[in-house]
Write an enzyme that holds these catalytic residues in place. Structure first.
Site: not given
Ligand code: M6R
Length: 613
Positions: A2, A27, A75, A101-102, A486, A490, A493, A509, A608
């Site tokens: 947020c 955010r 968010w 926010n929280g 990584e 990428k 997402e 394996h 983010k």
């Protein structure tokens, strides 16, 4: 998560807040809202979905002669991403508005208590209890009411409050969620969850600490401790970022701009920190004495997501060059295992934002156990550096794309410098070697700069055969295993293709069972110490008809005999291959996501800065 923006000053409110929200949309983008106060009346606009939805219903409001108000981009945590749940939220009278926010952890009991007292709720959010609690305690003094309300609240918050009864004042407070103030004599007072919204107006920033409240007017700000009620004196810091850094600058997406900014970000991170004459490394903000360093027997690296991948690379470097055992933890797991940590352990947290809740909780715990804490961080003044013993800042500038790119390669550069620093202090590397590796660090930035446009064009063409795949595997060995992880992160997402990264040798394996003629596998096969082994592993993939893309060293003709799809990269010192080999992985994800029409900068369900645990 947020984003909050608040403004009081001479400018028209709506454009300031809308622009600010655009700079914070990374955010969260489940919904957005703005409220302003004009002629004693609050006007609220809210919309579900991205900010552009809100913008489209605010055309008439753009010129409103209002000079105080708040904005929010959400968010979702409690309550679906609907317009009803979009912030700002109001009390029963409609005279108090709150953006938050929280997470208010005890909101259920507070909500029930307030309903019993006759309050009516219009949303499913935890935030709305704040508006009603403030209403409950308001007796002419908004600061007192907010303070009383927050004393009842458990959880995390950064909030902004506006009340018709004090038409020239915003009240804001924070606890475990970021909040910064921007101050400027003529422009007025700003508040925001992060620095970018403030950059067009001021470089004078004040970071609020936990349990602090600010009374913000256009020409003044007074900060109070929520614990003692006393005034807290804080000086503004001058920030070196500028407004242009948080803009797209002609690129289609922030992610692409940030991919192209990597050479500069690496150079800025390294510059001035290694003496080319004697290979001596200076990390001035790390604040560890030679005695502290001499006492370190183990290092814990703690991080999330992409930053965790940087930690995995650093483990190879530190163990090899400084001879100190390193453990690497995902922050959300770190906290819940038995931690054998004491003062002989150095804990290094890696975080672009410096605000990630899991990482923050991890360093607090390690600190309690007696460990010294160092942060590798990109945001000056963010929470982690302020709580740590020391920091090594990356100098990547603001990273806006939700998918981390330049922050990652800058973290690698900082961690490599840190390795050289430790090796120097421990006497495990000679000056000549440090000089050589320091030069290589700058060299890799130059190599990346030169190859970027050609590489992008090559990858854009290559992905035509792969962009509609359902799954993808990434494999690498040694230093490049974390880069396989990584690359997979990428891709998943931003393109929503299911992707996994594996250590090449681990395929046999289990995961090798996945391979058939429809499975694309990207193999990282530079000419390095584990080259022969990596080649054997990709041959095993070829034998099972997997669709191989190989990324390897220029001139390695053997790769072409394994597959047609080879991306060649210049040969550099193999220690720094993780930085170089990240670039094609980022571009592959970017080009595939663009080709699939995905929202590259704002992938679904993500934010983010993850400030909830
Ligand atoms: O700000 P941090 O580095 O602490 O963030 C950690 C992760 O949330 C972040 O790296 C995330 O995985 C990115 N979306 C990856 O691109």
């Amino acid at each position: 998560m947020c984003g909050i923006v608040g403004y009081v000053g001479r400018r028209r409110l709506v454009p300031v807040v809308l622009e600010g929200l655009k700079r914070l949309e990374y955010r969260g983008y489940d919904s957005a809202g703005i409220v302003y106060l004009q002629d004693g009346k609050l006007t609220k606009y809210r919309s579900e979905g991205k900010l552009q939805n809100l913008e489209s219903i605010m055309e008439e409001a753009i010129g409103a002669p209002a000079h105080i108000g708040l904005g929010h981009t959400r968010w979702a945590t409690h309550g679906a991403p609907t317009t009803e749940n979009a912030h700002p939220h109001s009390d029963c009278s409609g005279d108090i508005v709150v953006v938050h926010n929280g997470i208010i952890e005890n909101y259920h009991s507070l909500r029930n208590e307030l309903i019993e007292k006759g309050h009516h709720f219009a949303s499913e959010t935890d935030t709305e209890v704040l508006a009603h609690l403030i209403e409950e305690y308001l007796d002419g003094d908004l600061r007192a009411a907010v303070t009383k309300a927050l004393a009842r609240v458990e959880g995390s918050y950064a909030l902004g409050v506006l009340w018709t009864g004090m038409p020239e004042t915003l009240i804001a407070a924070r606890n475990h969620s970021p909040l910064v103030l921007g101050v400027h004599e003529e422009e007025g007072g700003f508040l925001a969850s992060d620095i970018p919204p403030l950059l067009p107006y001021t470089d004078q920033i004040i970071f609020l600490d936990d349990q602090e409240l600010v009374v913000l007017k256009s020409d003044s700000h007074i900060i109070y401790s929520l614990v003692t009620g006393e005034v807290v004196e804080k000086k503004a810091q001058t920030i070196s970022w500028n407004a242009g850094m948080a803009e797209k600058g002609g690129y289609k997406h922030f992610m692409l701009k940030e991919i192209y900014e990597q050479p500069q970000a690496i150079i800025d991170t390294v510059s001035g920190r290694i003496n080319p004459e004697n290979g001596s490394v200076t990390l001035s903000e790390m604040n560890l004495s030679d005695e502290d360093l001499a006492g370190i027997e183990r290092i814990f690296l703690v991080a999330c997501g992409t930053s965790w991948h940087a930690a995995l690379v650093a483990k190879y470097w530190i163990e090899r060059w400084a001879g100190i055992p390193v453990e690497v933890d995902i922050a959300s797991e770190f906290r819940y295992r038995t931690l054998l940590i004491d003062e002989k352990v150095l804990t290094i947290a890696i975080s672009q934002s410096g605000e990630t809740a899991d990482t923050l909780a991890g360093i607090r715990l390690a600190k309690e156990l007696g460990s010294k804490i160092v942060i590798i961080c990109n945001v000056v003044g963010s929470t982690m550096p302020r709580e740590a013993h020391g920091t090594v800042y990356t100098h990547a500038g603001p990273e806006i794309g939700v998918a981390s790119t330049k922050a990652f390669t800058s973290q690698l550069a900082a961690l490599f410098l840190f390795t050289l620093y430790l090796a120097e202090k421990k006497g495990t590397m000679e000056a000549g070697k440090r000089i050589e590796l320091g030069k290589e660090l700058i060299n890799v930035a130059r190599v990346i700069e030169e190859m970027l446009p050609i590489l992008q064009a090559e990858i854009k063409e290559l992905i035509e055969n792969y962009y509609d795949s359902r799954d993808f595997l990434f494999v690498g060995r040694g230093l490049n295993f974390p880069i396989a992880l990584e690359g997979a992160l990428k891709l998943k997402e931003i393109s929503y293709i299911h992707a996994e990264g594996y250590a090449s040798g681990e395929l046999k394996h289990g995961p090798i069972a996945l391979i058939d003629k429809d499975m694309p596998i990207l193999g990282l096969t530079p000419k390095d110490a584990v080259y022969q082994k990596s080649i054997s592993n990709v041959e095993e993939i070829k034998a099972r008809q997997g669709l191989l893309i190989l990324i390897g060293t220029e001139g390695d003709a053997h790769l072409k005999s394994i597959t047609d799809d080879v991306i060649y990269l210049p040969e550099i010192h193999e220690e720094l291959n993780p930085i170089l080999y990240t670039i094609p992985a980022q571009l592959l994800a970017y080009e595939i996501a663009s080709r699939r029409g995905c929202d590259v900068d704002q992938p679904r369900n993500l934010a983010k800065s993850v400030t909830v645990e």
